[in-house]
Design a protein around this motif. Structure first.
Motif, short mmCIF file in Angstrom:
data_model
loop_
_atom_site.label_atom_id
_atom_site.label_comp_id
_atom_site.label_asym_id
_atom_site.label_seq_id
_atom_site.Cartn_x
_atom_site.Cartn_y
_atom_site.Cartn_z
N GLU A 288 0.82 -1.10 -0.05
CA GLU A 288 -0.09 0.03 0.12
C GLU A 288 0.85 1.16 0.09
N ARG A 289 2.05 1.49 0.74
CA ARG A 289 2.86 2.48 0.79
C ARG A 289 3.49 2.68 -0.88
N ALA A 290 3.90 1.56 -1.41
CA ALA A 290 4.26 1.44 -2.64
C ALA A 290 3.28 2.34 -3.63
N LYS A 291 2.09 1.58 -3.48
CA LYS A 291 1.07 2.26 -4.30
C LYS A 291 0.66 3.71 -4.21
N ALA A 292 0.81 4.29 -2.78
CA ALA A 292 0.43 5.68 -2.61
C ALA A 292 1.66 6.48 -3.11
N ALA A 293 2.92 5.92 -3.07
CA ALA A 293 4.14 6.58 -3.75
C ALA A 293 3.94 6.59 -5.22
N GLY A 294 3.52 5.46 -5.59
CA GLY A 294 3.52 5.52 -7.26
C GLY A 294 2.29 6.59 -7.73
N GLU A 295 1.25 6.77 -7.23
CA GLU A 295 0.36 7.67 -7.38
C GLU A 295 0.59 9.11 -7.28
N GLU A 296 1.30 9.42 -6.00
CA GLU A 296 1.97 10.55 -5.84
C GLU A 296 2.99 11.20 -6.85
N SER A 297 3.83 10.23 -7.48
CA SER A 297 4.90 10.33 -8.43
C SER A 297 3.93 10.83 -9.84
N LEU A 298 2.94 9.83 -10.27
CA LEU A 298 2.27 10.27 -11.25
C LEU A 298 1.52 11.77 -11.10
N ARG A 299 1.00 12.02 -9.98
CA ARG A 299 0.37 13.41 -9.80
C ARG A 299 1.65 14.30 -10.11
N ALA A 300 2.86 14.25 -9.42
CA ALA A 300 4.01 15.23 -9.65
C ALA A 300 4.30 15.40 -10.99
N ALA A 301 4.21 14.16 -11.62
CA ALA A 301 4.75 14.38 -13.19
C ALA A 301 3.46 14.71 -14.07
N GLY A 302 2.47 15.63 -13.49
CA GLY A 302 1.26 16.01 -14.27
C GLY A 302 0.28 15.17 -14.92
N ALA A 303 0.07 13.80 -14.05
CA ALA A 303 -0.90 12.92 -14.65
C ALA A 303 -2.23 13.77 -14.43
N ALA A 304 -3.14 13.67 -15.48
CA ALA A 304 -4.22 14.37 -15.42
C ALA A 304 -5.39 13.42 -14.81
N GLY A 305 -6.60 13.87 -14.19
CA GLY A 305 -7.91 13.23 -13.84
C GLY A 305 -7.37 12.09 -12.56
#
Length: 402
Positions: A288-305
């Motif tokens: 779950e920590r890896a999943k949360a970190a992955g989603e945060e990285s995607l948002r930081a990279a500008g992923a939309a939606g």
């Protein structure tokens, strides 16, 4: 038998161990007699801390004038100079053996002797994209290998891609073979529709040439998890580890309690037993920590939606995470372990002639060995997260300082 073990046993027959009349893989028992160039120095390793301990004595990278963007490798020349590849700055920093700055070479760009700058996607600790071979400096840069003199003069580029190969998933490190450079490919298909070998993952070691590259070693690996054709990188996924000594390649799949030793000249391969360490499975909380970190990285990279990261359990559990061979021919291999409060960890040092292993506690893992009793390590400052180069020396033991 797990898939990795089965694949490696099959590969043993390919690279030189042979198969008996009943189809059972056989390991050469006369390896030592046929591979003198791979035997370690008699008397043991001069880098093993028998009774002393390693202490950081020099550091480079903390001052504003020394700041690294992203270190992607350290190499040491025979004259003691240390070469550090900084990917984000697009150049190689040259240091003395005591980590005083000597100069630098290279710059950002696409012309001769220039480097592509980008932040490396480090999911593997210990990636090392610079090496010194016979007084030449080799630097990996995206799809090519640049060759320089020790003074930073650009000579030429060499292809790292053999004809007909897939794109490499990870180029873990460059290493000096006997008189030439060796480099790996960790290759896998982009998706399950790959018609050649769906879902397969292959580790290759190659020797570069001007127009192509020559394959010298190849093994299949456990495939990574995939979701809708997209490769997933699970937390603590085993990854291949390797190094070179004399005319031998030493290899671990990162999962098994043994390593392979492969003679380049004859193709003979045998196995080295490693000490067994109890490594815990990946827990749901870690996933779950890896999943949360992955989603945060995607948002930081500008992923939309809506952002959703797919995280799976590893298909092969990481039991070993670093491997090196010291200049005396002894294998250093670090078992996976949780971070300790003081940052130290255990490392097994294996005498490859006798199979005897010594477990030691170290403050850092060697990225490049110096003179006997000294090594260099790339580390991150736990407070500022900046990259630092540190020189460690053996103190208080035989041959060490006070």
């Amino acid at each position: 038998m797990n898939r990795t073990l089965l694949a490696l046993v099959i590969a043993l027959g390919v690279v030189g161990c042979g198969v008996d009349d009943e189809g059972t893989p056989s390991v050469r028992t006369d390896f030592a007699e046929g591979a003198a160039e791979c035997m370690p120095r008699p008397g043991g390793s001069r880098w093993v801390p028998d009774s002393g301990e390693y202490t950081a004595v020099r550091e480079y990278g903390r001052d504003d004038s020394e700041w690294f963007g992203a270190v992607a490798g350290v190499a040491r020349a025979d004259d003691g100079r240390v070469f550090v590849l900084d990917l984000m700055a697009g150049h190689v920093v040259v240091l003395s053996s005591n980590l005083s700055r000597v100069g630098h070479f290279g710059r950002e760009g696409e012309g001769p002797g220039e480097f592509s700058t980008y932040f490396p996607n480090h999911w593997i600790e210990g990636e090392d994209w610079i090496e010194v071979v016979d007084s030449l400096v080799y630097v990996y840069d995206i799809e090519r290998l640049g060759r320089f003199t020790l003074n930073g003069e650009f000579l030429d580029y060499m292809s790292r891609v053999p004809s007909g190969t897939r794109v490499a998933f990870s180029v873990q490190k460059l290493r000096a073979g006997p008189g030439h450079l060796l480099f790996p490919h960790d290759i896998l298909p982009y998706n399950q529709s790959d018609a050649a070998r769906p879902g397969m993952r292959t580790f290759q070691i190659l020797e570069p040439a001007e127009d192509s590259s020559r394959l010298v070693f190849e093994l299949p690996l456990t495939p990574l998890a995939q979701e809708d054709g997209v490769v997933i990188r699970p937390p603590r996924q085993a990854h291949p580890l390797w190094d070179v000594y004399g005319g031998c390649i030493f290899f671990s799949d990162g999962e098994s309690d043994w390593a392979l030793r492969h003679v380049l000249t004859s193709g003979v391969t045998d196995t080295l037993d490693l000490l067994h360490h109890n490594v815990p499975d990946v827990a749901e909380e870690e996933l779950e920590r890896a999943k949360a970190a992955g989603e945060e990285s995607l948002r930081a990279a500008g992923a939309a939606g809506s952002v959703r990261a797919e995280i799976h359990f590893p298909t092969a559990l990481e039991r070993w995470d670093r491997l090196a061979v010291d200049p005396d021919g002894n294998l250093w291999i670090r078992p996976w372990q949780p971070h300790s409060e003081d940052g130290s960890f255990i490392v097994d040092i294996v005498n490859v002639a006798t199979g005897e292993a010594t477990t030691v506690t170290l403050p850092a893992f060697p990225d490049a060995f110096g003179e006997p009793g000294a090594f260099y390590a790339v580390e991150k400052d736990p407070v500022t997260d900046i990259d630092l180069i540190r020189r460690y020396e053996l103190r208080g033991g035989p041959g060490g300082g006070p």
